[in-house]
Scaffold this motif. Structure first.
Motif, short mmCIF file in Angstrom:
data_model
loop_
_atom_site.label_atom_id
_atom_site.label_comp_id
_atom_site.label_asym_id
_atom_site.label_seq_id
_atom_site.Cartn_x
_atom_site.Cartn_y
_atom_site.Cartn_z
N ALA A 159 33.64 -16.89 -10.85
CA ALA A 159 33.13 -17.90 -9.58
C ALA A 159 33.19 -16.91 -8.50
O ALA A 159 32.26 -17.16 -7.47
CB ALA A 159 34.09 -18.88 -9.68
N SER A 160 34.22 -16.30 -8.22
CA SER A 160 34.18 -15.25 -6.80
C SER A 160 32.91 -14.25 -7.07
O SER A 160 32.48 -14.11 -5.99
CB SER A 160 35.49 -14.75 -6.85
OG SER A 160 36.72 -15.72 -6.70
N LYS A 161 33.16 -13.70 -8.07
CA LYS A 161 31.92 -12.50 -8.13
C LYS A 161 30.60 -13.01 -7.98
O LYS A 161 29.74 -12.58 -7.35
CB LYS A 161 32.06 -11.68 -9.48
CG LYS A 161 33.30 -10.87 -9.59
CD LYS A 161 33.26 -9.75 -8.79
CE LYS A 161 34.59 -8.80 -8.91
NZ LYS A 161 34.51 -7.75 -7.85
N LEU A 162 30.26 -14.22 -8.62
CA LEU A 162 29.08 -14.83 -8.42
C LEU A 162 28.90 -15.46 -7.04
O LEU A 162 27.80 -16.16 -6.80
CB LEU A 162 28.73 -15.78 -9.70
CG LEU A 162 28.66 -15.12 -11.08
CD1 LEU A 162 28.41 -16.05 -12.00
CD2 LEU A 162 27.70 -13.98 -10.91
N GLY A 163 29.69 -15.47 -6.21
CA GLY A 163 29.64 -16.10 -4.87
C GLY A 163 29.80 -17.81 -5.21
O GLY A 163 29.09 -18.40 -4.07
N GLN A 164 30.15 -18.41 -6.00
CA GLN A 164 30.29 -19.87 -6.18
C GLN A 164 31.61 -20.21 -5.57
O GLN A 164 32.46 -21.12 -6.54
CB GLN A 164 30.17 -20.25 -7.53
CG GLN A 164 28.86 -19.74 -7.98
CD GLN A 164 27.63 -20.07 -7.35
OE1 GLN A 164 27.35 -21.36 -7.21
NE2 GLN A 164 26.95 -19.00 -6.91
N LEU A 229 29.86 -2.40 -20.34
CA LEU A 229 29.85 -3.41 -18.92
C LEU A 229 30.80 -2.98 -17.99
O LEU A 229 31.94 -3.35 -18.25
CB LEU A 229 30.16 -4.98 -19.69
CG LEU A 229 28.99 -5.57 -20.57
CD1 LEU A 229 29.77 -6.87 -21.26
CD2 LEU A 229 27.88 -6.00 -19.77
N PRO A 230 30.59 -2.13 -17.13
CA PRO A 230 31.46 -1.72 -16.09
C PRO A 230 31.94 -2.75 -15.20
O PRO A 230 33.00 -2.69 -14.87
CB PRO A 230 30.58 -0.62 -15.29
CG PRO A 230 29.05 -0.27 -16.21
CD PRO A 230 29.17 -1.69 -17.01
N THR A 231 31.31 -4.10 -15.35
CA THR A 231 31.83 -4.99 -14.27
C THR A 231 33.23 -5.86 -14.93
O THR A 231 33.74 -6.38 -14.30
CB THR A 231 30.84 -6.02 -13.91
OG1 THR A 231 30.25 -6.36 -15.30
CG2 THR A 231 29.69 -5.49 -13.03
N THR A 232 33.32 -5.39 -16.33
CA THR A 232 34.43 -6.01 -16.82
C THR A 232 35.70 -5.36 -16.65
O THR A 232 36.94 -5.49 -16.88
CB THR A 232 34.33 -6.20 -18.27
OG1 THR A 232 34.20 -4.85 -18.95
CG2 THR A 232 33.14 -6.95 -18.62
N ALA A 233 35.70 -4.12 -16.02
CA ALA A 233 36.72 -2.96 -15.85
C ALA A 233 38.14 -3.62 -15.07
O ALA A 233 39.03 -3.42 -15.53
CB ALA A 233 36.41 -1.94 -14.94
N PRO A 234 37.67 -4.85 -13.83
CA PRO A 234 38.83 -5.38 -13.36
C PRO A 234 39.82 -6.02 -14.47
O PRO A 234 41.12 -6.26 -14.21
CB PRO A 234 38.58 -6.06 -12.22
CG PRO A 234 37.21 -5.47 -12.12
CD PRO A 234 36.77 -4.90 -13.31
N ALA A 377 26.12 -8.94 -15.16
CA ALA A 377 25.04 -7.97 -15.28
C ALA A 377 23.65 -8.76 -15.44
O ALA A 377 22.88 -8.21 -14.64
CB ALA A 377 25.16 -7.49 -17.01
N ILE A 378 23.65 -10.00 -15.78
CA ILE A 378 22.42 -10.68 -15.83
C ILE A 378 21.94 -11.14 -14.53
O ILE A 378 20.92 -10.77 -14.04
CB ILE A 378 22.67 -12.01 -16.60
CG1 ILE A 378 22.54 -11.84 -18.08
CG2 ILE A 378 21.29 -12.97 -16.35
CD1 ILE A 378 22.99 -13.11 -18.90
N PHE A 379 22.87 -11.36 -13.51
CA PHE A 379 22.62 -11.65 -12.11
C PHE A 379 22.79 -10.55 -11.37
O PHE A 379 22.64 -10.52 -9.96
CB PHE A 379 23.47 -12.90 -11.78
CG PHE A 379 23.20 -14.09 -12.38
CD1 PHE A 379 22.21 -14.63 -12.14
CD2 PHE A 379 24.30 -14.61 -13.04
CE1 PHE A 379 21.84 -15.94 -12.72
CE2 PHE A 379 23.74 -15.94 -14.08
CZ PHE A 379 22.96 -16.47 -13.84
N GLY A 380 22.76 -9.39 -11.75
CA GLY A 380 22.93 -7.91 -10.89
C GLY A 380 24.05 -7.96 -10.10
O GLY A 380 23.89 -7.26 -8.73
N ILE A 381 25.35 -8.33 -10.60
CA ILE A 381 26.40 -8.28 -9.63
C ILE A 381 26.90 -6.69 -9.89
O ILE A 381 27.37 -6.54 -11.06
CB ILE A 381 27.34 -9.46 -9.98
CG1 ILE A 381 26.57 -10.82 -9.66
CG2 ILE A 381 28.62 -9.34 -9.06
CD1 ILE A 381 26.09 -10.57 -8.30
#
Length: 381
Positions: A159-164, A229-234, A377-381
């Motif tokens: 939710a935070s990463k997607l700005g929601q 999926l590099p965005t899963t690293a955290p 990844a779909i939303f380019g974050i």
């Protein structure tokens, strides 16, 4: 007159003169959550701080005040706790603690568990499309749907990463509420889609997993998942780091800190700050009701997906896999695995499914993080 004026001002400053009807409703909701946590012991480590944060913010809204909205430029106490949610610090530290506490051996011993963990993410994607139908935009739908993983930290993270952030409170509360209600929600679904014969299946003993395998597993998973999926690293990275602490055997102090003191400090900070996002203005609206319903649907379909793949694998292996362990593919560790054990033992008290269920359970944690990474990844974050 000065004394009367002082007393009048003092009385006017009390919460009784400043709260709305909505605030009183949320105070009652907070008290109900406290009752469930303390009297019924529904995931008290989570519900006690969440419900108390809910109580505080609806009595004293300024406890979540932004610094820009205060006369002295200092924000409310829980505002600063909440910033660590938005910055993904607390969810990632929770994952480190989970990794340090969890034995990945059952997953390594039975790699087919990865499939059941993946199947249990079915609810996430069903909820995503249902949310779109109900009028949420793509990012909001993705943030809501991740509730189906029964993983509060990942729900907050996404939710935070997607700005929601406007939906973070209802999403987090729904996710943690359903996590605590796993023993109530899952068993009826598990019994409905399995036969008595299937529930009585006894699985063979898992093979012994070597120390080298346990050390290599978090390193390999980190490289493979984070390269894709590099965005899963955290999340995945901290989960595997915590597990590496545990399995390496050379950093006992770090393992104890990550799985005990640090873990519980983070739970306090995260729980109270999540609860404090549930002010009456933010929580009492139609969107919240939709989120609660979608979260339940996601969780139910996730349980269904895991059980149904378990049934398929039962057929393929000619009765060597008990479908009940598929329900543990939702990532409420270790509660979902315990529910698999409980439902199985109700049919046959000599049936021990807990360790077998831990495989899909751990796989579900990784699977939910991967689902979150896929949405980013779909939303380019």
């Amino acid at each position: 007159m000065d004394i009367l004026g002082t007393l009048s001002n003092l009385v006017a400053q009390t919460a009784f003169f400043n709260l709305t009807v909505g605030n009183y409703i949320m105070i009652v909701v907070a008290l109900v959550f406290l009752y469930l946590a303390i009297a019924k012991e529904y995931e008290p480590l989570l519900l006690v701080p969440i419900s108390f944060g809910m109580l505080l913010v609806n009595i004293y809204p300024d406890i979540m005040a932004h610094p820009a909205d205060t006369s002295n430029g200092v924000g409310g106490l829980l505002y600063y706790f909440y910033q660590m949610d938005e910055w993904s610090i607390l969810p990632s530290l929770i994952f480190m603690g989970v990794g340090a506490m969890t034995d990945f051996g059952p997953l390594i011993a039975n790699p087919i568990s990865f499939l059941m963990g993946a199947a249990a993410q079915f609810g996430i994607y069903v909820a995503y499309f249902l949310a779109i139908v109900l009028g949420f935009n793509g990012k909001s739908a993705a943030a809501i749907s991740i509730i189906g993983g029964a993983d509060g930290p990942t729900s907050i993270f996404l939710a935070s990463k997607l700005g929601q952030t406007q939906l973070l409170g209802p999403i987090a509360v729904a996710a943690y509420s359903y996590m605590s209600l796993v023993p109530i929600i899952q068993p009826p679904i598990m019994r409905l889609f399995t036969t008595e014969k299937e529930r009585k299946i006894k699985m063979g003993q898992l093979r012994n997993v070597s120390k080298l395998e346990k050390i290599l597993f978090p390193v390999v998973i980190t490289i493979v998942v984070c390269m894709i999926l590099p965005t899963t690293a955290p999340l995945v990275g901290m989960l595997m780091l915590g597990n590496l602490f545990r399995e390496s055997g050379v950093v006992r102090q770090l393992t104890e800190t990550a799985s005990n003191a640090l873990m519980y400090i983070v739970v306090i900070l995260l729980g109270t700050s999540v609860g404090a996002t549930t002010s009456a203005e933010a929580f009492l609206n139609a969107s919240t009701l939709k989120i609660v319903v979608l979260g339940l649907a996601a969780f139910a379909f996730g349980t269904f997906g895991g059980v149904m793949l378990g049934k398929l694998l039962c057929i393929i292996t000619k009765g060597k896999i008990n479908p009940l362990i598929g329900s543990a593919g939702v990532s409420a560790v270790p509660m979902a695995a315990r529910v698999s054990q409980k439902v199985g033992s109700e049919e046959d008290p000599t049936n021990f499914l807990l360790m077998h269920a831990m495989g899909p359970n751990v796989a579900g944690v990784i699977g939910t993080a991967v689902a979150a990474g896929t949405f980013m990844a779909i939303f380019g974050i």
